[in-house]
Design an enzyme around this catalytic site. Structure first.
Site, PDB file in Angstrom:
ATOM      1  N   LEU A 223       0.861  -1.176   0.000  1.00 29.80           N
ATOM      2  CA  LEU A 223       0.000   0.000   0.000  1.00 29.80           C
ATOM      3  C   LEU A 223       0.900   1.228   0.000  1.00 29.80           C
ATOM      4  O   LEU A 223       2.012   1.193   0.531  1.00 29.80           O
ATOM      5  CB  LEU A 223      -0.890   0.034   1.257  1.00 29.80           C
ATOM      6  CG  LEU A 223      -1.946  -1.062   1.432  1.00 29.80           C
ATOM      7  CD1 LEU A 223      -2.631  -0.902   2.785  1.00 29.80           C
ATOM      8  CD2 LEU A 223      -2.971  -1.022   0.312  1.00 29.80           C
ATOM      9  N   ASP A 224       0.414   2.329  -0.580  1.00 29.00           N
ATOM     10  CA  ASP A 224       1.169   3.578  -0.509  1.00 29.00           C
ATOM     11  C   ASP A 224       1.348   3.981   0.956  1.00 29.00           C
ATOM     12  O   ASP A 224       0.522   3.650   1.809  1.00 29.00           O
ATOM     13  CB  ASP A 224       0.437   4.701  -1.254  1.00 29.00           C
ATOM     14  CG  ASP A 224       0.374   4.459  -2.752  1.00 29.00           C
ATOM     15  OD1 ASP A 224       1.160   3.630  -3.253  1.00 29.00           O
ATOM     16  OD2 ASP A 224      -0.463   5.097  -3.418  1.00 29.00           O
ATOM     17  N   ARG A 225       2.388   4.728   1.213  1.00 26.87           N
ATOM     18  CA  ARG A 225       2.706   5.124   2.593  1.00 26.87           C
ATOM     19  C   ARG A 225       1.542   5.828   3.277  1.00 26.87           C
ATOM     20  O   ARG A 225       1.241   5.586   4.444  1.00 26.87           O
ATOM     21  CB  ARG A 225       3.938   6.039   2.584  1.00 26.87           C
ATOM     22  CG  ARG A 225       4.380   6.506   3.964  1.00 26.87           C
ATOM     23  CD  ARG A 225       5.637   7.338   3.861  1.00 26.87           C
ATOM     24  NE  ARG A 225       6.082   7.791   5.161  1.00 26.87           N
ATOM     25  CZ  ARG A 225       7.169   8.538   5.362  1.00 26.87           C
ATOM     26  NH1 ARG A 225       7.921   8.897   4.330  1.00 26.87           N
ATOM     27  NH2 ARG A 225       7.509   8.913   6.584  1.00 26.87           N
ATOM     28  N   ARG A 329      -5.238   6.896  -7.356  1.00 24.75           N
ATOM     29  CA  ARG A 329      -4.964   8.326  -7.212  1.00 24.75           C
ATOM     30  C   ARG A 329      -4.865   8.994  -8.581  1.00 24.75           C
ATOM     31  O   ARG A 329      -5.423  10.079  -8.811  1.00 24.75           O
ATOM     32  CB  ARG A 329      -3.688   8.527  -6.401  1.00 24.75           C
ATOM     33  CG  ARG A 329      -3.800   7.961  -4.984  1.00 24.75           C
ATOM     34  CD  ARG A 329      -2.445   7.776  -4.304  1.00 24.75           C
ATOM     35  NE  ARG A 329      -1.775   9.043  -4.092  1.00 24.75           N
ATOM     36  CZ  ARG A 329      -0.558   9.142  -3.541  1.00 24.75           C
ATOM     37  NH1 ARG A 329       0.098   8.061  -3.166  1.00 24.75           N
ATOM     38  NH2 ARG A 329      -0.013  10.333  -3.375  1.00 24.75           N
TER      39      ARG A 329
END
Length: 411
Positions: A223-225, A329
């Protein structure tokens, strides 16, 4: 480049008109089995069946009442460390493993830094050629292994004070766990893997969970930070192979929740583009690309508006079919409804954040549904993280509202 958004898929059966507005706000969760003989449009807007409401605590379908007990296979003793150069053949069970995972599985307790060092120096070779740690092996490949040095694994009973704190922190993140699998509720702001300037991340924290034989839990996706929510972790090599295969063959189902600027029209649809990485001096982003562009990969996302706030903000549920970097995103920014608080892709001019909302990425890995390695299905949901819960409360959004993405197609 394909069209930005195709026509909505949610249609009332036999009417040809958009699904009534109240159908998005009422009802119960749909059946999880795909009805036969129905097209994608009907599945996205068709009938709903009985199920668990999203607002209740998540329940994994791997509980005792749904999964038969299967005696796990006996774990083989780890191979002795080679004191001289040796060549080994990749077995059928090891096929498609990454080179670094292959070494970690063959020699539990071998440190990550040691594996990277021998690969970087070219001391490990596959079929006589230098290999990268991310290369995948085929059954029958001949792997040349140099002499290895084993780092003594630390038993859980001998953790330092700092390691005990990390262990306790991880335990608090657990949403579901059995002998093979963990699902963590990753907090926003905590990286999954290390990178430039990052010393604290989930992958490093998992070191404190090594078992008595030195094996550690393994990440099977990322997952993205700044994205919070469900993060799947394999506790055994057997589970890691099965779960990685499930992601590769797209049998894993992921649902995300986001707060976006404006209200997408149509309220349910499909975004299909090509994405390519664009590097700059400070950072890199994913840009919309054309078919055939260098490094471009096809990306498909289904979306559905769950609820709106004064036509300025929308709570959107997202189902990615593909798993490209920053896909959700970039896709939401592409249709001019960027995710609130996104530092990379939110570029709407003169747009003011409503009072009280934090300027943080409003994206949650809400739910993951994936076949369990030993049969049955893992089905776990994560709660809203604190900053998103605050926004939901301020905007009057109801977190237990029916999620129309349940009926989105799987392809």
């Amino acid at each position: 480049m394909s069209r930005r958004v195709k026509r909505p898929l949610a249609k009332s059966r036999g009417s040809g008109s958009e699904r009534p507005k109240d159908a998005l706000s009422k009802g119960v969760r749909s059946k999880r089995t795909r009805p036969e003989g129905r097209g994608a449009a009907e599945r996205f807007g068709g009938e709903r069946g009985q199920g668990v409401r999203p607002g209740r605590p998540p329940r994994a379908a791997t509980s005792r009442d749904t999964l038969p007990f299967i005696e796990p296979p006996a774990k083989p003793e780890p191979a002795p460390l080679p004191t001289k150069v040796q060549t080994v053949a990749v077995t059928a069970d090891e096929a498609n493993m990454r080179v670094d995972r292959f070494l970690e599985a063959r020699f539990p307790g071998l440190s990550f830094s040691h594996i990277q060092r021998i690969v970087r120096k070219g001391e490990l070779r596959v079929n006589g050629k230098r290999a990268d740690s991310k290369d995948r092996l085929d059954e029958g490949d001949k792997v040349r292994i140099p002499p290895l040095k084993l780092d003594t694994p630390k038993a859980a009973t001998h953790l330092s004070e700092a390691e005990t704190k990390i262990h306790d922190e991880l335990r608090k993140m657990v949403l579901f766990e059995d002998a093979d699998v963990m699902v963590l509720n990753k907090p926003a702001g905590l990286a999954v893997q290390g990178g430039s300037g990052l010393s604290r991340h989930i992958d490093g924290m998992l070191e404190v969970m090594r078992d008595a034989k030195g094996q550690r839990p393994r990440l099977v996706h990322r997952l993205d930070r700044e994205t919070a929510g469900c993060l799947l972790v394999a506790k055994t090599r057997f589970a890691a192979t099965a779960l990685t295969g499930a992601f590769r063959h797209r049998s894993a189902r992921k649902i995300y929740w986001a707060l976006v600027a404006g209200v997408p029209k149509p309220k349910q649809g499909r975004i299909s583009t090509y994405l390519a990485k664009e590097e700059n001096e400070e950072d890199s982003i994913m840009r919309i690309a054309a078919h055939g562009d260098e490094g471009a990969s096809h990306a498909v996302t289904y979306y559905a508006v769950v609820e709106t706030s004064a036509q300025k903000l929308a709570w959107v549920s997202l189902k990615p079919v593909t798993g490209r970097t920053h896909q959700l995103r970039a896709h939401m920014a592409h249709i001019n409804h960027a995710i609130v608080g996104d530092p990379k892709y939110f570029n709407k001019e003169n747009w003011q954040l409503p009072g009280g909302l934090q300027k943080r990425l409003h994206l949650l890995a809400r739910r993951i549904v994936i076949p369990h390695p030993r049969g049955g299905v893992i089905d776990v949901s994560a709660p809203l993280p604190p900053h998103m819960l605050q926004s939901w409360n301020l905007l009057g959004l109801e977190a237990d509202r029916f999620d129309p993405i349940e009926n989105a197609p799987e392809e």
